[in-house]
Design an enzyme around this catalytic site. Structure first.
Site, short mmCIF file in Angstrom:
data_model
loop_
_atom_site.label_atom_id
_atom_site.label_comp_id
_atom_site.label_asym_id
_atom_site.label_seq_id
_atom_site.Cartn_x
_atom_site.Cartn_y
_atom_site.Cartn_z
N HIS A 275 1.83 4.60 -2.82
CA HIS A 275 2.00 6.03 -2.56
C HIS A 275 3.38 6.50 -3.02
CE1 HIS A 275 -1.77 6.51 -0.66
NE2 HIS A 275 -1.48 5.89 0.47
N HIS B 93 0.83 -1.20 0.00
CA HIS B 93 0.00 0.00 0.00
C HIS B 93 0.87 1.26 0.00
CE1 HIS B 93 -3.69 2.31 1.42
NE2 HIS B 93 -2.70 3.16 1.61
N GLU B 94 1.87 1.27 0.88
CA GLU B 94 2.74 2.45 0.96
C GLU B 94 3.61 2.58 -0.29
OE1 GLU B 94 1.81 4.36 3.20
OE2 GLU B 94 0.63 2.80 4.18
N HIS C 202 -5.73 8.40 -2.43
CA HIS C 202 -6.37 7.11 -2.70
C HIS C 202 -7.33 7.23 -3.88
CE1 HIS C 202 -5.30 6.52 1.69
NE2 HIS C 202 -4.67 5.53 1.08
#
Length: 225
Positions: free
Chosen positions: A99, A95-96, A112
């Protein structure tokens, strides 16, 4: 005083996290992500993971050269991820990394939105199980001392320190005003609204990734993740 659980040793060594990062970078980002520090954080309790940057994605080389530490970093929550299976930690790291991909490759501020969801969908086809937000409410509340509530949508923000200032910050979901919730013993929640002066521009509170378990629901808006 709220009892704090003793912190265990990191469930995965940083060297192992870097190996996982390299593999995911090669498989899903074409190896385009530049190296980044991955750290376990004993203080991160508002989210399971966080991508943090010190300057914007389009900062000048002169500004970047003045930095004395890393330009950006991935932090993983030691209190929240200790005891979790490796698959949950990998999902949080992935997930990171999305980003980071937004920041380093797309040169956009992480969120998101559609770009995030597009890469998340690709990675989830291989079973990574990435979500925008898992339900960590019980764990986060147990580690927090202060709470602020949005007066528009009702979302609560839990922190260990009094780091949210209603005069400056607003809800990351709806930009509504926040007020601190005081919890006296055996008394219902009491809240006092602090007005937002018109001459101070509001700061939207970022919403980091929250992960707890595979069965949790997903729902979140903008990304401090």
């Amino acid at each position: 005083m709220i009892a704090r659980p003793a912190l265990a040793a990191p469930p995965l060594a940083v060297e192992r996290l870097q190996q996982i990062w390299q593999d995911l970078n090669a498989r899903y980002c074409g190896g385009r992500l530049p190296a980044i520090p991955i750290l376990w954080s004993a203080r991160l309790t508002a989210s399971a993971g966080m991508f943090a940057s010190r300057v914007g994605p389009r900062a000048s080389e002169l500004l970047v050269a003045r930095l004395t530490g890393p330009r950006r970093v991935i932090r993983l929550s030691l209190p929240l991820l200790s005891g979790q299976p490796e698959a949950e930690i990998v999902g949080t790291l992935a997930h990171e990394m999305i980003h980071q991909w937004q920041y380093d490759v797309l040169k956009r501020r992480p969120d998101h939105g559609p770009d995030f969801c597009r890469l998340m969908t690709v990675m989830n086809r291989d079973g990574l199980g990435i979500t925008i937000r898992h339900n960590l409410d019980d764990a986060i509340i147990a580690l927090s001392r202060y709470t602020w509530r949005c007066q528009e949508c009702g979302r609560d923000y839990h922190r260990q320190r009094r780091s949210i200032r209603p005069r400056q910050h607003r809800c990351g979901v709806c930009s509504g005003r926040l007020r601190e919730v005081v919890r006296p013993a055996a008394v219902e929640d009491v809240a006092v609204l602090v007005p937002l002066p018109s001459h101070i521009p509001p700061i939207q509170i970022a919403l980091p990734f929250m992960q707890a378990g595979p069965a949790a629901a997903a729902s979140l808006a903008p990304g401090e993740a």
